[in-house]
Design a protein around this motif. Structure first.
Motif, short mmCIF file in Angstrom:
data_model
loop_
_atom_site.label_atom_id
_atom_site.label_comp_id
_atom_site.label_asym_id
_atom_site.label_seq_id
_atom_site.Cartn_x
_atom_site.Cartn_y
_atom_site.Cartn_z
N GLU A 35 0.82 -1.21 0.00
CA GLU A 35 0.00 0.00 0.00
C GLU A 35 0.85 1.26 0.00
N MET A 36 1.91 1.27 0.78
CA MET A 36 2.75 2.46 0.83
C MET A 36 3.51 2.67 -0.47
N SER A 37 3.85 1.61 -1.18
CA SER A 37 4.55 1.80 -2.45
C SER A 37 3.59 2.30 -3.53
N ARG A 38 2.30 1.96 -3.41
CA ARG A 38 1.32 2.44 -4.40
C ARG A 38 0.83 3.84 -4.10
N THR A 39 0.42 4.08 -2.86
CA THR A 39 -0.24 5.35 -2.52
C THR A 39 0.59 6.28 -1.64
N GLY A 40 1.55 5.74 -0.94
CA GLY A 40 2.36 6.56 -0.03
C GLY A 40 1.73 6.73 1.34
N THR A 41 0.57 6.10 1.57
CA THR A 41 -0.08 6.15 2.88
C THR A 41 -0.39 4.74 3.35
N LEU A 42 -0.63 4.64 4.65
CA LEU A 42 -0.99 3.34 5.21
C LEU A 42 -2.46 3.05 4.97
N PRO A 43 -2.85 1.76 4.87
CA PRO A 43 -4.24 1.43 4.59
C PRO A 43 -5.19 1.66 5.76
N TRP A 44 -4.71 1.84 6.93
CA TRP A 44 -5.54 2.12 8.11
C TRP A 44 -4.76 3.07 9.01
#
Length: 94
Positions: A35-44
């Motif tokens: 998730e961090m490699s795709r969006t740069g944020t954590l999923p929760w």
């Protein structure tokens, strides 16, 4: 029959511990790293530590600590308990 269940309880706990360790590692790798490699944020809502790379490193370090320190320590304790249970059961169970 009841003695057999008591003897193999620690072995079942060890199996669950190892499977749980692998599941934790897979979950953290897919959730945090993916998730961090795709969006740069954590999923929760988990705390971030500085940059994306620092955050991923901290979470993977925590998983490594569990995998390489906590799981072997608990496995050792379960093995010790299993052996003491076998010793108390007497020579007929060996």
């Amino acid at each position: 029959m009841r003695d057999d269940v008591r003897r193999f309880g620690p072995l079942a706990g060890l199996a669950l511990l190892v499977v749980g360790g692998y599941a934790l590692r897979a979950l953290v790798r897919s959730a945090v790293v993916g998730e961090m490699s795709r969006t740069g944020t954590l999923p929760w809502p988990l705390p971030a530590f500085g940059t994306t790379g620092e955050t991923v490193t901290v979470y993977l370090l925590g998983v490594s600590l569990v995998s390489y320190v906590a799981i072997p320590a608990v496995a050792f304790a379960l093995g010790y308990r299993f052996r003491r249970t076998a010793d108390r059961a007497g020579p007929q169970s060996q």
